[in-house]
Design a protein around this motif. Structure first.
Motif, mmCIF file in Angstrom:
data_model
loop_
_atom_site.group_PDB
_atom_site.id
_atom_site.type_symbol
_atom_site.label_atom_id
_atom_site.label_comp_id
_atom_site.label_asym_id
_atom_site.label_seq_id
_atom_site.Cartn_x
_atom_site.Cartn_y
_atom_site.Cartn_z
ATOM 1 N N GLY A 6 0.756 -1.248 0.000
ATOM 2 C CA GLY A 6 0.000 0.000 0.000
ATOM 3 C C GLY A 6 0.782 1.292 0.000
ATOM 4 O O GLY A 6 0.201 2.367 0.208
ATOM 5 N N SER A 7 2.085 1.244 -0.242
ATOM 6 C CA SER A 7 2.843 2.489 -0.284
ATOM 7 C C SER A 7 2.322 3.371 -1.415
ATOM 8 O O SER A 7 2.018 2.905 -2.508
ATOM 9 C CB SER A 7 4.330 2.201 -0.496
ATOM 10 N N ASN A 8 2.264 4.671 -1.149
ATOM 11 C CA ASN A 8 1.698 5.634 -2.099
ATOM 12 C C ASN A 8 2.816 6.374 -2.837
ATOM 13 O O ASN A 8 3.474 7.241 -2.263
ATOM 14 C CB ASN A 8 0.828 6.633 -1.350
ATOM 15 N N PRO A 9 3.052 6.077 -4.108
ATOM 16 C CA PRO A 9 4.142 6.725 -4.848
ATOM 17 C C PRO A 9 3.894 8.201 -5.147
ATOM 18 O O PRO A 9 4.810 8.916 -5.555
ATOM 19 C CB PRO A 9 4.215 5.910 -6.145
ATOM 20 N N ALA A 10 2.673 8.671 -4.934
ATOM 21 C CA ALA A 10 2.356 10.073 -5.219
ATOM 22 C C ALA A 10 2.697 11.004 -4.056
ATOM 23 O O ALA A 10 2.662 12.225 -4.217
ATOM 24 C CB ALA A 10 0.875 10.214 -5.560
ATOM 25 N N LEU A 11 3.047 10.449 -2.893
ATOM 26 C CA LEU A 11 3.442 11.297 -1.775
ATOM 27 C C LEU A 11 4.678 12.103 -2.149
ATOM 28 O O LEU A 11 5.555 11.611 -2.871
ATOM 29 C CB LEU A 11 3.734 10.448 -0.534
ATOM 30 N N VAL A 12 4.763 13.331 -1.669
ATOM 31 C CA VAL A 12 5.907 14.176 -2.001
ATOM 32 C C VAL A 12 6.701 14.513 -0.744
ATOM 33 O O VAL A 12 6.148 14.594 0.352
ATOM 34 C CB VAL A 12 5.469 15.481 -2.702
ATOM 35 N N ASN A 13 8.019 14.712 -0.923
ATOM 36 C CA ASN A 13 8.862 15.111 0.202
ATOM 37 C C ASN A 13 8.828 16.626 0.359
ATOM 38 O O ASN A 13 8.062 17.315 -0.323
ATOM 39 C CB ASN A 13 10.280 14.561 0.038
ATOM 40 N N LYS A 14 9.665 17.154 1.220
ATOM 41 C CA LYS A 14 9.602 18.588 1.525
ATOM 42 C C LYS A 14 9.935 19.461 0.317
ATOM 43 O O LYS A 14 9.567 20.633 0.266
ATOM 44 C CB LYS A 14 10.556 18.918 2.677
ATOM 45 N N ASP A 15 10.648 18.887 -0.653
ATOM 46 C CA ASP A 15 10.999 19.642 -1.854
ATOM 47 C C ASP A 15 9.981 19.483 -2.977
ATOM 48 O O ASP A 15 10.118 20.095 -4.037
ATOM 49 C CB ASP A 15 12.378 19.211 -2.365
ATOM 50 N N GLY A 16 8.961 18.641 -2.735
ATOM 51 C CA GLY A 16 7.929 18.445 -3.740
ATOM 52 C C GLY A 16 8.191 17.313 -4.705
ATOM 53 O O GLY A 16 7.478 17.166 -5.699
ATOM 54 N N TRP A 17 9.211 16.481 -4.420
ATOM 55 C CA TRP A 17 9.502 15.339 -5.283
ATOM 56 C C TRP A 17 8.689 14.125 -4.859
ATOM 57 O O TRP A 17 8.572 13.838 -3.667
ATOM 58 C CB TRP A 17 10.985 14.966 -5.208
ATOM 59 N N ASN A 18 8.171 13.390 -5.832
ATOM 60 C CA ASN A 18 7.543 12.111 -5.521
ATOM 61 C C ASN A 18 8.494 10.970 -5.905
ATOM 62 O O ASN A 18 9.605 11.208 -6.390
ATOM 63 C CB ASN A 18 6.182 11.968 -6.220
ATOM 64 N N SER A 19 8.075 9.749 -5.701
ATOM 65 C CA SER A 19 8.948 8.601 -5.968
ATOM 66 C C SER A 19 9.330 8.489 -7.439
ATOM 67 O O SER A 19 10.423 8.017 -7.770
ATOM 68 C CB SER A 19 8.258 7.314 -5.507
ATOM 69 N N VAL A 20 8.441 8.916 -8.325
ATOM 70 C CA VAL A 20 8.749 8.859 -9.756
ATOM 71 C C VAL A 20 9.930 9.757 -10.091
ATOM 72 O O VAL A 20 10.835 9.377 -10.849
ATOM 73 C CB VAL A 20 7.520 9.257 -10.596
ATOM 74 N N HIS A 21 9.958 10.963 -9.520
ATOM 75 C CA HIS A 21 11.076 11.874 -9.772
ATOM 76 C C HIS A 21 12.394 11.240 -9.343
ATOM 77 O O HIS A 21 13.417 11.363 -10.026
ATOM 78 C CB HIS A 21 10.887 13.184 -9.009
ATOM 79 N N ILE A 22 12.366 10.582 -8.192
ATOM 80 C CA ILE A 22 13.582 9.974 -7.663
ATOM 81 C C ILE A 22 14.046 8.835 -8.554
ATOM 82 O O ILE A 22 15.242 8.685 -8.834
ATOM 83 C CB ILE A 22 13.347 9.499 -6.222
ATOM 84 N N ALA A 23 13.113 8.026 -9.039
ATOM 85 C CA ALA A 23 13.462 6.945 -9.966
ATOM 86 C C ALA A 23 14.020 7.512 -11.268
ATOM 87 O O ALA A 23 14.925 6.924 -11.876
ATOM 88 C CB ALA A 23 12.241 6.074 -10.235
ATOM 89 N N CYS A 24 13.502 8.653 -11.705
ATOM 90 C CA CYS A 24 14.015 9.290 -12.919
ATOM 91 C C CYS A 24 15.465 9.730 -12.732
ATOM 92 O O CYS A 24 16.267 9.673 -13.674
ATOM 93 C CB CYS A 24 13.149 10.495 -13.297
ATOM 94 N N ARG A 25 15.799 10.167 -11.552
ATOM 95 C CA ARG A 25 17.182 10.569 -11.271
ATOM 96 C C ARG A 25 18.145 9.395 -11.398
ATOM 97 O O ARG A 25 19.321 9.561 -11.732
ATOM 98 C CB ARG A 25 17.259 11.149 -9.852
ATOM 99 N N GLU A 26 17.627 8.188 -11.122
ATOM 100 C CA GLU A 26 18.470 6.990 -11.159
ATOM 101 C C GLU A 26 18.416 6.265 -12.500
ATOM 102 O O GLU A 26 19.061 5.231 -12.673
ATOM 103 C CB GLU A 26 18.031 6.030 -10.047
ATOM 104 N N ASP A 27 17.655 6.794 -13.469
ATOM 105 C CA ASP A 27 17.520 6.178 -14.792
ATOM 106 C C ASP A 27 16.938 4.767 -14.698
ATOM 107 O O ASP A 27 17.330 3.859 -15.450
ATOM 108 C CB ASP A 27 18.876 6.144 -15.505
ATOM 109 N N SER A 28 15.996 4.578 -13.776
ATOM 110 C CA SER A 28 15.410 3.259 -13.515
ATOM 111 C C SER A 28 14.068 3.124 -14.246
ATOM 112 O O SER A 28 13.001 3.322 -13.654
ATOM 113 C CB SER A 28 15.212 3.057 -12.010
#
Length: 345
Positions: A135-157
């Motif tokens: 049930g983890s929610n990938p749309a949650l954002v951190n304090k900078d406004g990034w969600n999990s998709v943005h982070i995966a994009c940084r890693e080229d995954s």
């Protein structure tokens, strides 16, 4: 009475030495109690024995400690809980155990990072799948406004990006608090596959600007990711002459960070004028390189005919700016190059 040695306990947790804890339990007398172990934390990080056991994948020790404490939500000084450690360090079996025993799947550490966000930095598809299953929610954002998709994009995954987007494809179009997109992140970090994927599967424009007016092309040029820059220009028609909020174009940001090949490409392949000035301050690439002390860039720009007499809106030449910034090596290169003003900033 048994005496607790915190250093030995921390070492035992790190190595997964379950016998150490069994031995202590057998020797408990008087006022000492096993729970005293559970209050032991690392002085610098605040890590508990549970954190350390989980991070190092010691499942049996994790089970043992949990059975005695019943607490999986203990946090260290950074707000990380054992589930963060399992997700970040790819400890699949420990993660499964924590989730099966009710660990909060979307708990937040400092800066509002979830276990899923940490997992996305490590490119482990199985960890990500397990968190999503619980049930983890990938749309949650951190304090900078990034969600999990943005982070995966940084890693080229790409595999993880696709997995995350199955729940909501619009997450790839979300902007951070400073207006940056996943495309900016991919371009800045040299993630060619992700750049192509985003431009083929999202609503983002190749010329998206963040709050500073920076485009993905500028980010690619700034970091010297020349092949990505070429793809953006030639395959997706990125505007090579677009300016940021300070009037800087791609050639200016490449000069700022000393990206020699990018500068050559811009001038030789795309016919950019070496003396292009920003509309806001009138500075050229030569001004910028001089200010930053980019000596090789200064030499390169001069070889392409950079005008040493050109002044900015404050009537300063590149030499003036180099003097003001005390960039002695650049000063020596620029001295004797032609007419100039001698204002000192």
């Amino acid at each position: 009475m048994a005496t607790i040695n915190a250093e030995l306990a921390l070492k035992a947790a790190h190595s997964g030495n379950l016998e150490y804890f069994h031995h202590y339990e057998k020797t408990i007398q008087g006022g000492c109690h096993f729970n005293d172990f559970l209050s032991i934390t690392h002085k610098k990080s605040g890590d508990s024995l549970l954190h350390i056991a989980t991070r190092n994948g010691h499942l049996e020790l994790l089970q043992y400690l949990y059975e005695h404490s019943g607490n999986l939500e203990i946090a260290n000084f950074d707000g990380k809980r054992p589930i963060h450690e399992a997700a970040q360090y790819n400890q699949l079996k420990c993660l499964q155990y924590l989730l099966d025993n009710g660990a909060a799947v979307d708990c937040l550490k400092r800066a509002d990072w979830t276990p899923l966000m940490l997992a996305c930095t490590k490119k482990d598809v199985e960890i990500v799948k397990l968190l999503l299953k619980y049930g983890s929610n990938p749309a949650l954002v951190n304090k900078d406004g990034w969600n999990s998709v943005h982070i995966a994009c940084r890693e080229d995954s790409i595999d993880i990006i696709q997995l995350l987007l199955e729940s909501d494809s619009r997450m790839i179009d979300v902007r951070s608090k400073n207006g940056r997109t996943a495309l900016h992140t991919a371009a800045l970090n040299g993630c060619m596959n992700t750049v192509n994927y985003i431009l083929q599967h999202s609503c983002l424009s190749v010329n998206e600007k963040d709050s500073c007016g920076t485009t993905p092309l500028m980010d690619a040029m700034r970091m010297g990711h020349l092949e990505i820059a070429k793809i953006l220009i030639e395959s997706y028609q990125a505007d090579i002459l677009v300016s940021d909020n300070e009037g800087r174009q791609a050639i200016h940001v490449a000069s700022q960070t000393g990206q020699l090949e990018a500068i050559r490409c811009l001038i030789d392949k795309y016919n950019i004028d070496v003396n292009t000035a920003t509309y806001s301050t009138g500075i050229t690439s030569l001004h910028i390189a001089a200010k930053e002390g980019q000596c090789e860039t200064v030499k390169l720009l001069l070889s392409y005919g950079a005008d040493v007499s050109k002044t900015d809106c404050k009537s300063r030449t590149a030499l003036d700016i180099a003097r003001g910034a005390r960039k002695q090596d650049c000063i020596e290169i620029l001295v004797g190059q032609g007419p100039r003003n001698d204002h000192i900033d």
